[in-house]
Design an enzyme around this catalytic site. Structure first.
Site, PDB file in Angstrom:
ATOM      1  N   TYR A 122       0.873  -1.181   0.000  1.00 46.25           N
ATOM      2  CA  TYR A 122       0.000   0.000   0.000  1.00 46.25           C
ATOM      3  C   TYR A 122       0.909   1.231   0.000  1.00 46.25           C
ATOM      4  O   TYR A 122       2.102   1.123  -0.294  1.00 46.25           O
ATOM      5  CB  TYR A 122      -0.900  -0.118   1.250  1.00 46.25           C
ATOM      6  CG  TYR A 122      -2.051   0.843   1.308  1.00 46.25           C
ATOM      7  CD1 TYR A 122      -3.015   0.865   0.306  1.00 46.25           C
ATOM      8  CD2 TYR A 122      -2.188   1.724   2.374  1.00 46.25           C
ATOM      9  CE1 TYR A 122      -4.079   1.754   0.376  1.00 46.25           C
ATOM     10  CE2 TYR A 122      -3.249   2.602   2.453  1.00 46.25           C
ATOM     11  CZ  TYR A 122      -4.195   2.621   1.446  1.00 46.25           C
ATOM     12  OH  TYR A 122      -5.240   3.499   1.511  1.00 46.25           O
ATOM     13  N   ARG A 175      -6.051  10.210 -11.023  1.00 39.93           N
ATOM     14  CA  ARG A 175      -5.416  10.891  -9.873  1.00 39.93           C
ATOM     15  C   ARG A 175      -4.918   9.821  -8.917  1.00 39.93           C
ATOM     16  O   ARG A 175      -5.570   9.494  -7.931  1.00 39.93           O
ATOM     17  CB  ARG A 175      -6.460  11.820  -9.212  1.00 39.93           C
ATOM     18  CG  ARG A 175      -5.929  12.869  -8.300  1.00 39.93           C
ATOM     19  CD  ARG A 175      -5.463  12.340  -6.942  1.00 39.93           C
ATOM     20  NE  ARG A 175      -6.476  12.155  -5.953  1.00 39.93           N
ATOM     21  CZ  ARG A 175      -6.508  11.109  -5.108  1.00 39.93           C
ATOM     22  NH1 ARG A 175      -5.607  10.136  -5.169  1.00 39.93           N
ATOM     23  NH2 ARG A 175      -7.452  11.014  -4.210  1.00 39.93           N
ATOM     24  N   LYS A 193      -5.704  -1.874  -2.645  1.00 38.77           N
ATOM     25  CA  LYS A 193      -6.845  -1.609  -1.751  1.00 38.77           C
ATOM     26  C   LYS A 193      -7.555  -2.926  -1.429  1.00 38.77           C
ATOM     27  O   LYS A 193      -7.934  -3.179  -0.286  1.00 38.77           O
ATOM     28  CB  LYS A 193      -7.830  -0.632  -2.410  1.00 38.77           C
ATOM     29  CG  LYS A 193      -7.275   0.786  -2.586  1.00 38.77           C
ATOM     30  CD  LYS A 193      -7.675   1.703  -1.448  1.00 38.77           C
ATOM     31  CE  LYS A 193      -6.979   3.053  -1.548  1.00 38.77           C
ATOM     32  NZ  LYS A 193      -7.180   3.914  -0.391  1.00 38.77           N
ATOM     33  N   GLU A 265     -12.116   4.861  -6.664  1.00 37.75           N
ATOM     34  CA  GLU A 265     -10.795   5.162  -6.117  1.00 37.75           C
ATOM     35  C   GLU A 265      -9.961   5.953  -7.116  1.00 37.75           C
ATOM     36  O   GLU A 265      -9.831   5.560  -8.283  1.00 37.75           O
ATOM     37  CB  GLU A 265     -10.080   3.840  -5.788  1.00 37.75           C
ATOM     38  CG  GLU A 265      -8.868   3.990  -4.926  1.00 37.75           C
ATOM     39  CD  GLU A 265      -9.191   4.465  -3.512  1.00 37.75           C
ATOM     40  OE1 GLU A 265     -10.043   3.855  -2.842  1.00 37.75           O
ATOM     41  OE2 GLU A 265      -8.584   5.463  -3.072  1.00 37.75           O
ATOM     42  N   ASP A 288     -13.989   6.468  -1.936  1.00 37.59           N
ATOM     43  CA  ASP A 288     -13.047   6.323  -0.829  1.00 37.59           C
ATOM     44  C   ASP A 288     -12.288   7.619  -0.562  1.00 37.59           C
ATOM     45  O   ASP A 288     -12.047   7.987   0.587  1.00 37.59           O
ATOM     46  CB  ASP A 288     -12.084   5.192  -1.194  1.00 37.59           C
ATOM     47  CG  ASP A 288     -11.145   4.848  -0.063  1.00 37.59           C
ATOM     48  OD1 ASP A 288     -11.596   4.836   1.089  1.00 37.59           O
ATOM     49  OD2 ASP A 288      -9.967   4.580  -0.333  1.00 37.59           O
ATOM     50  N   ASN A 430      -0.420  11.779  -0.004  1.00 36.62           N
ATOM     51  CA  ASN A 430       0.329  10.555  -0.299  1.00 36.62           C
ATOM     52  C   ASN A 430       0.980  10.649  -1.673  1.00 36.62           C
ATOM     53  O   ASN A 430       0.485  11.385  -2.529  1.00 36.62           O
ATOM     54  CB  ASN A 430      -0.635   9.349  -0.316  1.00 36.62           C
ATOM     55  CG  ASN A 430      -1.225   9.096   1.052  1.00 36.62           C
ATOM     56  OD1 ASN A 430      -0.549   9.141   2.057  1.00 36.62           O
ATOM     57  ND2 ASN A 430      -2.526   8.834   1.080  1.00 36.62           N
TER      58      ASN A 430
HETATM   59  N1  LIG Z   1      -4.579  10.161   3.721  1.00 34.94           N
HETATM   60  C1  LIG Z   1      -5.542   9.693   2.978  1.00 34.94           C
HETATM   61  O1  LIG Z   1      -6.260   8.733   3.356  1.00 34.94           O
HETATM   62  C2  LIG Z   1      -5.828  10.306   1.663  1.00 34.94           C
HETATM   63  C3  LIG Z   1      -4.951  11.189   1.114  1.00 34.94           C
HETATM   64  N2  LIG Z   1      -5.228  11.750  -0.097  1.00 34.94           N
HETATM   65  C4  LIG Z   1      -4.190  12.582  -0.670  1.00 34.94           C
HETATM   66  O2  LIG Z   1      -4.616  13.925  -0.764  1.00 34.94           O
HETATM   67  C5  LIG Z   1      -4.002  14.527  -1.878  1.00 34.94           C
HETATM   68  C6  LIG Z   1      -5.067  15.244  -2.685  1.00 34.94           C
HETATM   69  O3  LIG Z   1      -6.037  14.329  -3.117  1.00 34.94           O
HETATM   70  P1  LIG Z   1      -7.438  14.852  -3.648  1.00 34.94           P
HETATM   71  O4  LIG Z   1      -8.066  15.759  -2.687  1.00 34.94           O
HETATM   72  O5  LIG Z   1      -8.207  13.667  -4.040  1.00 34.94           O
HETATM   73  O6  LIG Z   1      -6.978  15.633  -4.952  1.00 34.94           O
HETATM   74  P2  LIG Z   1      -7.776  16.715  -5.771  1.00 34.94           P
HETATM   75  O7  LIG Z   1      -7.125  16.795  -7.088  1.00 34.94           O
HETATM   76  O8  LIG Z   1      -9.228  16.454  -5.714  1.00 34.94           O
HETATM   77  O9  LIG Z   1      -7.517  18.067  -4.963  1.00 34.94           O
HETATM   78  C7  LIG Z   1      -6.287  18.672  -4.856  1.00 34.94           C
HETATM   79  C8  LIG Z   1      -6.510  20.033  -4.261  1.00 34.94           C
HETATM   80  O10 LIG Z   1      -5.252  20.615  -3.980  1.00 34.94           O
HETATM   81  C9  LIG Z   1      -5.290  21.954  -4.411  1.00 34.94           C
HETATM   82  N3  LIG Z   1      -3.958  22.498  -4.655  1.00 34.94           N
HETATM   83  C10 LIG Z   1      -3.105  22.203  -5.643  1.00 34.94           C
HETATM   84  N4  LIG Z   1      -1.994  22.948  -5.531  1.00 34.94           N
HETATM   85  C11 LIG Z   1      -2.157  23.717  -4.444  1.00 34.94           C
HETATM   86  C12 LIG Z   1      -1.378  24.706  -3.806  1.00 34.94           C
HETATM   87  N5  LIG Z   1      -0.181  25.043  -4.272  1.00 34.94           N
HETATM   88  N6  LIG Z   1      -1.867  25.299  -2.714  1.00 34.94           N
HETATM   89  C13 LIG Z   1      -3.072  24.966  -2.224  1.00 34.94           C
HETATM   90  N7  LIG Z   1      -3.859  24.054  -2.778  1.00 34.94           N
HETATM   91  C14 LIG Z   1      -3.406  23.434  -3.877  1.00 34.94           C
HETATM   92  C15 LIG Z   1      -6.122  21.922  -5.647  1.00 34.94           C
HETATM   93  O11 LIG Z   1      -6.544  23.248  -5.938  1.00 34.94           O
HETATM   94  P3  LIG Z   1      -7.538  23.613  -7.148  1.00 34.94           P
HETATM   95  O12 LIG Z   1      -8.876  23.182  -6.671  1.00 34.94           O
HETATM   96  O13 LIG Z   1      -7.381  25.063  -7.286  1.00 34.94           O
HETATM   97  O14 LIG Z   1      -7.058  22.834  -8.324  1.00 34.94           O
HETATM   98  C16 LIG Z   1      -7.234  20.998  -5.192  1.00 34.94           C
HETATM   99  O15 LIG Z   1      -8.214  21.689  -4.505  1.00 34.94           O
HETATM  100  C17 LIG Z   1      -3.270  13.414  -2.622  1.00 34.94           C
HETATM  101  O16 LIG Z   1      -1.907  13.448  -2.281  1.00 34.94           O
HETATM  102  C18 LIG Z   1      -3.871  12.158  -2.079  1.00 34.94           C
HETATM  103  O17 LIG Z   1      -2.948  11.095  -2.077  1.00 34.94           O
HETATM  104  C19 LIG Z   1      -6.385  11.503  -0.776  1.00 34.94           C
HETATM  105  C20 LIG Z   1      -7.291  10.619  -0.270  1.00 34.94           C
HETATM  106  C21 LIG Z   1      -7.042   9.904   0.965  1.00 34.94           C
HETATM  107  C1  LIG Z   2      -5.083   6.877   0.483  1.00 34.47           C
HETATM  108  C2  LIG Z   2      -5.727   7.249  -0.745  1.00 34.47           C
HETATM  109  O1  LIG Z   2      -6.800   6.762  -1.048  1.00 34.47           O
HETATM  110  C3  LIG Z   2      -5.113   8.230  -1.601  1.00 34.47           C
HETATM  111  O2  LIG Z   2      -4.092   8.802  -1.242  1.00 34.47           O
HETATM  112  O3  LIG Z   2      -5.666   8.455  -2.675  1.00 34.47           O
HETATM  113 MG   LIG Z   3      -7.247   7.047  -3.083  1.00 30.01          MG
END
Ligand SMILES: NC(=O)C1=CN([C@@H]2O[C@H](COP(=O)(O)OP(=O)(O)OC[C@H]3O[C@@H](n4cnc5c(N)ncnc54)[C@H](OP(=O)(O)O)[C@@H]3O)[C@@H](O)[C@H]2O)C=CC1
Ligand SMILES: CC(=O)C(=O)O
Ligand SMILES: [Mg+2]
Length: 589
Positions: A122, A175, A193, A265, A288, A430
């Site tokens: 993972y 993504r 997963k 996912e 998720d 991540n």
């Molecule tokens: N710990 C966990 O369980 C999980 C962790 N994650 C992690 O979270 C991260 C994001 O995932 P996710 O939310 O799905 O991705 P998205 O693409 O949906 O969202 C990313 C966000 O980050 C913003 N962003 C990009 N660059 C910047 C910056 N310089 N300053 C501020 N904001 C910025 C984007 O802005 P804009 O809207 O303007 O494009 C957007 O709102 C990934 O690394 C993923 O691995 C995700 C799911 C689970």
């Molecule tokens: C943990 C997870 O689902 C992610 O980083 O996208």
């Molecule tokens: Mg994920």
């Protein structure tokens, strides 16, 4: 230990054919597959543990070295090999090879060494594995459906040799973690997963199906990779793409029934929210990244407040990122705040989001605010830099999910330490290379006062004579147990309330001892017990709220779950011996 006749819920006759070939009818104690085929089938294979009797009965005598190595010995051998490798990608390849060879041995060693092996199968290693998927590709696993298969998706689903799939994890690879568009290389994620479905929650591996929907990739580097395994085309978007996903959803229901769980996912942001809204009430599904992440993060907030001692209503949360993870968490957090008696508007006022264009405020000159973000737009002057936002808003908690590595710089961390006695700092992005800060940076900048969690694991940190064990705020604490609950209790509509119940359940499992060690989650080594308890709590919640449709309702949910979880012990292939009564066959007509 070996089971004579197999436990209930273990490899079942007829419904559990080999993952590799269709219609192999397997009976406990008398597999229809014989000869070398049984050794090549990862579900049936026992490595060197076939007894002499089995070897003779199954026609494999002489095909194995003469020694009998029990599963214990083979598990020892796996560990010897695991430690031999000097890098995690090789360990990943090694473990995938084992999964393809001997499923029971794979799960046994992963379950017994979960803290050691989860970072391999993972995050973070699975991220690297996805980036190098073409190079490390050995054997196909899962189902690939492409845009060119429009009109034929059901036929492809019928090619999958197993008829009783109960859960699917699907990605379109757009993504992958914080690594962006990896196209078909993203297949490592659904596979990883679903491995956790079994390792953490004991879900039968044969009932899990990883799927990649390949509509091309906009990642030119990958398209030009000579080893790329997917379509070398730009992503198809719009009506055709939507048509394919619609067809996929319908095909799942036609092939596996309306109760088959579909976990979305690592879809791109612009599709993830749309599909969640479109399908959540019509299919058994959840996202998720939006909802699973929300539950784990809210659990972490609830337990963090036990450390900071600040009531929920007195907290101010700033999110770095306003995407799937952040919006998902922010919305569920508002629900959690409201559960403490705060109005919806007041709850929203406690939550601030920052996207790539700065603080999300109304009438922002630098690009308007649309979609899901609107709900959180504040009446406030625009602020661009996170440093200035922290100074202006004075949050009690900063939560990073924007895949911008190092976004929580030393100034921000130090300021958080000045603003708060115990600042909450969650670096959820991540894999590790995308984390907003390391655990050590958070503890050092705040003189050991930070309440810290991260999406990918960090080692313990020694600081001023104290050892801190940072928690892993990862949806892996939620989705396996949730999936088990959905499958076991026939939950068809996965409501937001279920995610809040999951968050509260997880938070309840955190002990004072955990908190004293710096953990806001139970230790990863306990994730299996945690997932099973989570499933139990969700099932109880679902029955209470008329969301579970399996009847009769089990009187003892724990015992009910114990009956169905995957057993990693090898089964004996020697049929049980039984005798006829003395008189049988002697009666004259
Ligand atoms: N710990 C966990 O369980 C999980 C962790 N994650 C992690 O979270 C991260 C994001 O995932 P996710 O939310 O799905 O991705 P998205 O693409 O949906 O969202 C990313 C966000 O980050 C913003 N962003 C990009 N660059 C910047 C910056 N310089 N300053 C501020 N904001 C910025 C984007 O802005 P804009 O809207 O303007 O494009 C957007 O709102 C990934 O690394 C993923 O691995 C995700 C799911 C689970
Ligand atoms: C943990 C997870 O689902 C992610 O980083 O996208
Ligand atoms: Mg994920």
């Amino acid at each position: 230990m070996e089971k004579k006749n197999g436990p209930k819920g273990d490899i079942k006759a007829k419904s559990t054919p080999s993952s590799l070939s269709a219609n192999k009818d397997v009976n406990i104690g008398r597999p229809r597959v014989r000869g070398v085929d049984i050794m090549r089938d990862p579900i049936l294979n026992k490595g060197m543990a076939f007894t002499l009797e089995e070897r003779q009965l199954l026609g494999i005598h002489g095909l194995l070295p003469p020694a009998l190595l029990t599963q214990d010995r083979q598990a020892y051998q796996v560990m010897q090999n695991f430690y031999r490798w000097d890098n995690d990608l090789d360990r990943f390849i090694f473990l995938m090879g084992l999964q393809d060879r001997d499923e029971k041995l794979f799960y046994r060693t992963v379950i017994e060494n979960i803290e050691l092996m989860m970072p391999i199968i993972y995050t973070p290693t699975v991220g690297l594995a996805c980036q190098k998927y073409g190079m490390i590709f050995r054997k196909p696993r899962g189902l690939y459906i492409t845009i060119h298969d429009l009109g034929h998706v059901y036929d492809i689903m019928c090619n999958w040799p197993i008829d009783d799939v109960k859960a699917i994890v699907v990605t379109d690879g757009e993504r992958i973690l914080g690594l962006g568009d990896l196209g078909a290389y993203g297949m490592g994620i659904p596979i990883g997963k679903l491995s956790l479905y079994t390792a953490c929650a004991g879900i039968q591996p044969h009932s899990c199906l990883p799927i990649t929907i390949d509509v091309g990739t906009n990642n030119e580097q990958i398209r030009n990779d000579p080893l790329y395994i997917g379509l070398r085309e730009p992503r198809v978007t719009g009506a055709l793409y939507d048509q394919l996903i619609d067809e996929f959803m319908e095909a799942v229901v036609k092939r596996y029934g309306k109760n088959c769980l579909i976990q979305f996912e690592d879809f791109g942001n612009h599709n993830a929210f749309r599909f969640l809204e479109k399908y959540r009430e019509k299919f058994c599904t959840f996202n998720d990244d939006i909802q699973g992440t929300a539950a784990v993060a809210v659990a972490g907030v609830i337990t963090s407040l036990m450390v900071t001692g600040k009531p929920m209503k007195d907290n101010v949360f700033v999110f770095q990122g306003a995407g799937e993870a952040s919006i998902g968490i922010a919305k569920l957090l508002c629900k959690a705040i409201m559960a403490t008696g705060v109005s919806h508007q007041d709850a929203l006022d406690q939550v601030w989001l920052v996207d790539s264009r700065g603080l999300i405020v109304k009438d922002r000159p630098k690009g308007g605010v649309t979609g899901e973000k609107l709900l959180f737009a504040k009446k406030h002057a625009p602020v661009d830099k996170l440093e200035d936002i922290v100074t202006a808003i004075k949050p009690t908690a900063i939560i990073g999910a924007a895949a911008v590595p190092g976004a929580f710089n030393e100034k921000i961390l130090t300021d958080m330490g000045k603003i708060n006695d115990r600042p909450i700092i969650f670096a959820l992005s991540n894999p590790t290379s995308k984390a907003e800060c390391t655990a050590e940076e958070a503890y050092r900048a705040t003189d050991g006062r930070a309440v810290f969690a991260s999406g990918s694991p960090f080692r313990s940190v020694q600081y001023k004579g104290k050892t801190f064990y940072p928690g892993q705020g990862n949806n892996a604490y939620i989705f396996p147990g949730l999936a088990l609950a959905i499958i076991a209790a026939d939950i068809r509509y996965v409501t937001e309330d279920i995610f809040l119940a999951a968050a509260e359940s997880l938070a309840r499992m955190v002990t004072k001892g955990n908190l004293d060690e710096g953990r806001v989650y139970p230790p990863l080594s306990d994730i299996r017990c945690v997932s099973l308890k989570l499933a139990e709590d969700i099932i109880a919640f679902a029955y209470k709220n008329n969301l579970a449709f399996r009847y009769p309702q089990p009187s003892n949910i724990k015992a009910f779950l114990d009956e169905m979880i995957y057993d990693t012990d090898y089964v004996s292939y020697i049929p049980p011996v039984y005798t006829w009564p003395e008189t049988a066959g002697k009666t004259s007509l």
